[in-house]
Write an enzyme that holds these catalytic residues in place. Structure first.
Site, PDB file in Angstrom:
ATOM      1  N   SER A 179     -36.770  71.259  53.673  1.00 30.24           N
ATOM      2  CA  SER A 179     -35.794  71.994  52.857  1.00 30.24           C
ATOM      3  C   SER A 179     -36.015  73.490  52.938  1.00 30.24           C
ATOM      4  CB  SER A 179     -35.831  71.590  51.381  1.00 30.24           C
ATOM      5  OG  SER A 179     -36.744  70.621  51.088  1.00 30.24           O
ATOM      6  N   HIS A 235     -31.072  67.988  57.418  1.00 28.68           N
ATOM      7  CA  HIS A 235     -31.468  68.113  56.008  1.00 28.68           C
ATOM      8  C   HIS A 235     -30.587  67.243  55.117  1.00 28.68           C
ATOM      9  CE1 HIS A 235     -32.092  70.881  52.283  1.00 28.68           C
ATOM     10  NE2 HIS A 235     -32.981  69.919  52.305  1.00 28.68           N
ATOM     11  N   GLU A 281     -27.164  68.899  56.184  1.00 23.52           N
ATOM     12  CA  GLU A 281     -27.110  70.204  56.845  1.00 23.52           C
ATOM     13  C   GLU A 281     -27.752  70.034  58.226  1.00 23.52           C
ATOM     14  OE1 GLU A 281     -27.398  73.351  53.091  1.00 23.52           O
ATOM     15  OE2 GLU A 281     -29.251  72.672  53.999  1.00 23.52           O
ATOM     16  N   ASN A 327     -29.436  75.558  49.264  1.00 21.58           N
ATOM     17  CA  ASN A 327     -30.510  76.134  48.447  1.00 21.58           C
ATOM     18  C   ASN A 327     -30.413  77.646  48.318  1.00 21.58           C
ATOM     19  OD1 ASN A 327     -31.750  73.860  47.521  1.00 21.58           O
ATOM     20  ND2 ASN A 327     -33.114  73.677  49.286  1.00 21.58           N
TER      21      ASN A 327
HETATM   22  P1  NAI Z   1     -42.795  62.533  49.401  1.00 24.74           P
HETATM   23  O1  NAI Z   1     -44.049  63.125  48.931  1.00 24.74           O
HETATM   24  O2  NAI Z   1     -42.046  61.594  48.515  1.00 24.74           O
HETATM   25  O3  NAI Z   1     -43.071  61.750  50.769  1.00 24.74           O
HETATM   26  C1  NAI Z   1     -43.778  62.283  51.845  1.00 24.74           C
HETATM   27  C2  NAI Z   1     -44.401  61.139  52.606  1.00 24.74           C
HETATM   28  O4  NAI Z   1     -44.952  61.650  53.816  1.00 24.74           O
HETATM   29  C3  NAI Z   1     -45.555  60.485  51.845  1.00 24.74           C
HETATM   30  O5  NAI Z   1     -45.354  59.087  51.776  1.00 24.74           O
HETATM   31  C4  NAI Z   1     -46.786  60.841  52.674  1.00 24.74           C
HETATM   32  O6  NAI Z   1     -47.763  59.825  52.678  1.00 24.74           O
HETATM   33  C5  NAI Z   1     -46.197  61.041  54.036  1.00 24.74           C
HETATM   34  N1  NAI Z   1     -46.991  61.922  54.893  1.00 24.74           N
HETATM   35  C6  NAI Z   1     -47.584  63.078  54.565  1.00 24.74           C
HETATM   36  N2  NAI Z   1     -48.193  63.617  55.635  1.00 24.74           N
HETATM   37  C7  NAI Z   1     -47.980  62.761  56.663  1.00 24.74           C
HETATM   38  C8  NAI Z   1     -48.346  62.749  58.026  1.00 24.74           C
HETATM   39  N3  NAI Z   1     -49.085  63.732  58.555  1.00 24.74           N
HETATM   40  N4  NAI Z   1     -47.937  61.736  58.792  1.00 24.74           N
HETATM   41  C9  NAI Z   1     -47.205  60.732  58.279  1.00 24.74           C
HETATM   42  N5  NAI Z   1     -46.828  60.673  56.991  1.00 24.74           N
HETATM   43  C10 NAI Z   1     -47.206  61.682  56.195  1.00 24.74           C
HETATM   44  O7  NAI Z   1     -41.894  63.750  49.864  1.00 24.74           O
HETATM   45  P2  NAI Z   1     -40.308  63.829  49.957  1.00 24.74           P
HETATM   46  O8  NAI Z   1     -39.774  64.271  48.654  1.00 24.74           O
HETATM   47  O9  NAI Z   1     -39.798  62.587  50.568  1.00 24.74           O
HETATM   48  O10 NAI Z   1     -40.121  65.060  50.956  1.00 24.74           O
HETATM   49  C11 NAI Z   1     -40.339  64.935  52.329  1.00 24.74           C
HETATM   50  C12 NAI Z   1     -39.662  66.083  53.060  1.00 24.74           C
HETATM   51  O11 NAI Z   1     -38.278  66.106  52.740  1.00 24.74           O
HETATM   52  C13 NAI Z   1     -40.189  67.462  52.709  1.00 24.74           C
HETATM   53  O12 NAI Z   1     -40.157  68.249  53.877  1.00 24.74           O
HETATM   54  C14 NAI Z   1     -39.202  67.973  51.673  1.00 24.74           C
HETATM   55  O13 NAI Z   1     -39.130  69.368  51.628  1.00 24.74           O
HETATM   56  C15 NAI Z   1     -37.914  67.389  52.221  1.00 24.74           C
HETATM   57  N6  NAI Z   1     -36.837  67.189  51.238  1.00 24.74           N
HETATM   58  C16 NAI Z   1     -37.102  66.705  49.992  1.00 24.74           C
HETATM   59  C17 NAI Z   1     -36.068  66.507  49.081  1.00 24.74           C
HETATM   60  C18 NAI Z   1     -36.342  65.961  47.728  1.00 24.74           C
HETATM   61  O14 NAI Z   1     -35.466  66.084  46.849  1.00 24.74           O
HETATM   62  N7  NAI Z   1     -37.487  65.361  47.483  1.00 24.74           N
HETATM   63  C19 NAI Z   1     -34.665  66.823  49.456  1.00 24.74           C
HETATM   64  C20 NAI Z   1     -34.493  67.233  50.822  1.00 24.74           C
HETATM   65  C21 NAI Z   1     -35.556  67.447  51.659  1.00 24.74           C
END
Ligand code: NAI
Length: 511
Positions: A123, A144, A156, A194
Site C-alpha cells: 500500500s 493493490h 490499483e 491513499n
Molecule cells: P498480515 O499481517 O495479515 O499478513 C501478512 C502475512 O505475510 C502473514 O501471514 C505473514 O506470516 C506473512 N509473511 C511475512 N513475511 C513473510 C515472508 N518473508 N515470506 C512469506 N510470508 C511472509 O498483513 P496484510 O494486512 O495481509 O498485509 C499484507 C500486505 O498487503 C502489506 O504489504 C500491506 O501493506 C498490504 N495491504 C494491506 C491492506 C490491509 O487493509 N490490511 C490493504 C491493502 C494492502
C-alpha cells in the site's frame, strides 16, 4: 497484452488478511492458486477459514456447494517458494517492509519463468524502488487490492519507472476478468486512494480542532448531507488511529512535508494516549459497554404560527441549490423567482440564503452588505439530504435564522448550526478531495476517470470527487479553495493548477 488465460497458475505469497483474500479472488475466477506463507501452517489455516466463509455464502445462495468445492479444489498450499516455478503471476502480500519484500522478489526471479509477472500488493512502498536492482524490473508491477479483497472491487494497477506497459495492461485485463474495477496508477506516494482520501480525514480533524462542531455532528453531516457511508471520526476509529496516522505521516514525509498532507495533532494525541479506536475501546468515541451514544447537535425549531405560509424568493440563476428549491416548492413553500436577487441567492422572509462559496458568513455579509445572512452547506443531493449544516453571520438575528430553519424543517431536513467557518463541512471536504484528485491528474498519477473510479470502488464514496466538482462547477470549487486559502493564509488550500486552468475556461474534468 491481454489478460492471463484461466489456465495460468497464480502464486500468492503471504496468507494474511490480504493474501488469503487475493487467493480466493483468483480461485473464484477459475485459476489454480498456490498460497505460500513462511509461518508453518498459516497457509492451510487460511484456506480452512476461507472454506468456512464460502460455506456461509452457499447458505446465502451466493454460490452453489459444487462451485465452492471447485474453488477450494483450485487452492493449494505451497510449502516452498520453489513450488512457484510454473506460475504466470505471483502476487506478494507479506509484511510491509521493503527489505523483506525485495528478498522475496530476488528469490522469485531465480525460480519463476522469464514471462511470469511479479506483482506486489504493497500500500505504500514505491514499485520503482521494489523493482530497482531486479534482473527484469520491467515485469514488476503493483496490484493493490483493498480490504476485504473478495468484496472490494478496486485494484490499483501501479506502474513503476521500469514497468513494461504490456505487463500493466495484462494485470489490468486480468483484474477485469476477476470481476474487479482496475485503474492504472503511477507509482507515487499513496498511489491514488491513499493520497486523494487524505483531506477527508484532515478537514474533519481540523474542523473539530477549531471547535466548529463536535465529532458526531460532523460525522452526521458527512453522511446526511454528503452521502458518505461513514464520517471521518467513526471511520478512523474503525481503521485504527495508529494505522491511519501512520499512512498520513508516510504520505506527508514522502511529499517532503507538503502542508496539504499535514498530519493532525488531535489524531496524534489519540495515538499517544493509546486511544486507537474500536480495537482499544476508545477513539474519538467510546466503545465501552454501556458507554454514551452521542447524538448530533440539532437546532430546535420554533413551530410555524397556525396558517402561516413561508415565502421564498429565488434568483433567476440559483445554481446548485436548485434541488433544494424544488424540494421547498413541493413542500408548499411559496417560491417566486425575482430578477433583482443576486445570482445564487434565496430570500426566506427577510433573510438572505446562499450556498457557501468558502467565505465565512461574517466576511460575506460585510462584503455584500447583507445584514441577515445564512450560509448553506453542500449536499450530494438536496432532494434526498436528511441533515444539513447552516452558519450565520454575527449580525443575523435569531428570528431571521429561525425562518430559514423552519424551511428546512418543513421539508424534513434536520439542521445543525456550525460555527461560522470557511466552506462549512461537506463543501470544504469535497472541495479539498476534488483538489487532491485534480493534482493527481495534473501529475499524471491517474486519469480523471481513474481517480473517480478509485474513490468510488476503493472507499465507497457516493460520487467521484471530479464528477462532483463538475456538477457543482469547477469555477465554484476553485473559488471555495481560493477563499479557504485567503482565510487561512496557508498553502494547504492552494487550488491545483489543473483546477484553476479548467475553471478559467469554464471547463469540466469529464466530457
Ligand atoms: P498480515 O499481517 O495479515 O499478513 C501478512 C502475512 O505475510 C502473514 O501471514 C505473514 O506470516 C506473512 N509473511 C511475512 N513475511 C513473510 C515472508 N518473508 N515470506 C512469506 N510470508 C511472509 O498483513 P496484510 O494486512 O495481509 O498485509 C499484507 C500486505 O498487503 C502489506 O504489504 C500491506 O501493506 C498490504 N495491504 C494491506 C491492506 C490491509 O487493509 N490490511 C490493504 C491493502 C494492502
Amino acid at each position: 497484452m491481454s489478460a492471463l488465460h484461466q489456465s495460468a497458475v497464480i502464486g500468492v505469497i503471504g496468507a494474511g488478511a490480504m493474501g488469503a483474500g487475493i487467493a480466493q479472488v483468483a480461485a473464484q475466477a477459475g485459476h489454480q492458486v498456490k498460497l505460500y506463507d513462511n509461518r508453518e501452517g498459516v497457509a492451510q489455516t487460511s484456506i480452512d477459514s476461507m472454506a468456512k466463509q464460502l460455506a456461509k455464502l452457499v447458505e446465502r445462495n451466493k454460490f452453489t456447494a459444487e462451485q465452492v468445492q471447485q474453488i477450494l479444489a483450485r487452492l493449494s498450499v505451497a510449502n516452498l517458494l520453489e513450488d512457484f516455478s510454473d506460475t504466470g503471476l505471483v502476487v506478494e502480500a507479506i509484511v510491509e517492509n521493503i527489505d523483506v519484500k525485495k528478498n522475496i522478489f530476488d528469490a522469485l526471479e531465480a525460480i519463476c519463468s522469464a514471462n511470469c509477472i511479479l506483482a506486489s500488493n504493497t500500500s505504500s512502498i514505491s514499485i520503482t524502488r521494489l523493482a530497482a536492482g531486479m534482473k527484469h524490473p520491467e515485469r514488476m508491477v503493483g496490484m493493490h487490492f483493498f480490504n476485504p479483497a473478495p468484496i472490494m472491487k478496486l485494484v490499483e494497477v501501479v506502474s513503476g519507472l521500469a514497468t513494461d506497459s504490456d505487463v500493466a495492461t495484462c494485470v489490468y485485463e486480468t483484474a477485469l476478468n476477476w470481476g474487479k474495477k482496475p485503474v492504472y496508477a503511477a507509482s507515487t506516494p499513496g498511489f491514488i486512494v491513499n493520497r486523494v482520501a487524505r483531506p477527508f480525514y484532515a478537514e474533519s480533524f481540523r474542523l473539530r480542532q477549531e471547535q466548529v462542531a463536535d465529532c458526531v455532528t460532523l460525522d452526521t453531516l458527512l453522511k446526511g448531507a454528503g452521502g458518505f457511508r461513514m464520517g471521518a471520526f467513526e471511520l478512523t476509529d474503525m481503521i485504527g488511529h495508529d494505522v491511519n496516522y501512520a499512512v498520513t505521516c508516510s504520505v506527508f514525509d514522502a511529499y517532503y512535508g507538503d502542508f496539504r498532507f499535514q498530519p493532525s495533532l488531535i489524531q496524534k494525541d489519540l495515538v499517544d494516549a493509546g486511544f486507537l479506536g474500536r480495537k482499544s475501546g476508545q477513539g474519538f468515541y467510546s466503545y465501552k459497554e454501556g458507554g454514551d451514544k452521542p447524538q448530533a447537535q440539532c437546532v430546535e425549531v420554533s413551530p410555524l404560527d397556525d396558517g402561516a405560509v413561508i415565502t421564498c424568493e429565488v434568483s433567476k440563476d440559483i445554481g446548485y441549490l436548485k434541488g433544494l428549491v424544488d424540494r421547498l416548492s413541493r413542500a408548499g413553500v411559496q417560491v417566486t423567482e425575482v430578477s433583482d436577487l443576486a445570482k445564487g441567492y434565496l430570500k426566506i422572509g427577510d433573510t438572505f440564503v446562499a450556498l457557501t462559496d468558502g467565505r465565512m458568513a461574517c466576511e460575506r455579509g460585510k462584503e455584500e452588505a447583507l445584514n441577515d445572512l445564512v450560509l448553506v452547506d453542500l449536499a450530494l443531493d438536496y432532494q434526498s439530504a436528511t441533515h444539513i449544516a447552516l452558519s450565520r453571520s454575527a449580525t443575523t438575528s435569531a428570528e431571521a435564522f429561525n425562518d430559514v430553519v423552519q424551511c428546512f424543517d418543513l421539508v424534513g431536513i434536520k439542521v445543525s448550526e456550525v460555527v461560522d467557518s470557511p466552506a462549512l463541512v461537506v463543501m470544504r471536504t469535497v472541495a479539498m478531495l476534488a483538489n487532491e484528485a485534480a493534482d493527481a491528474v495534473l501529475q499524471g498519477v491517474a486519469s480523471a476517470e481513474g481517480v473517480d473510479t478509485a474513490m468510488c470502488f476503493g472507499l465507497n464514496y457516493p460520487q467521484g470527487p471530479l464528477v462532483w466538482a463538475d456538477a457543482i462547477g469547477v469555477a465554484e470549487i476553485d473559488k471555495v479553495l481560493t477563499h479557504l486559502q485567503q482565510s487561512y493564509g496557508e498553502d494547504r488550500y492552494r487550488p491545483s493548477l489543473l483546477m484553476r486552468r479548467i475553471a478559467m475556461v469554464e471547463g469540466r474534468f469529464h466530457d
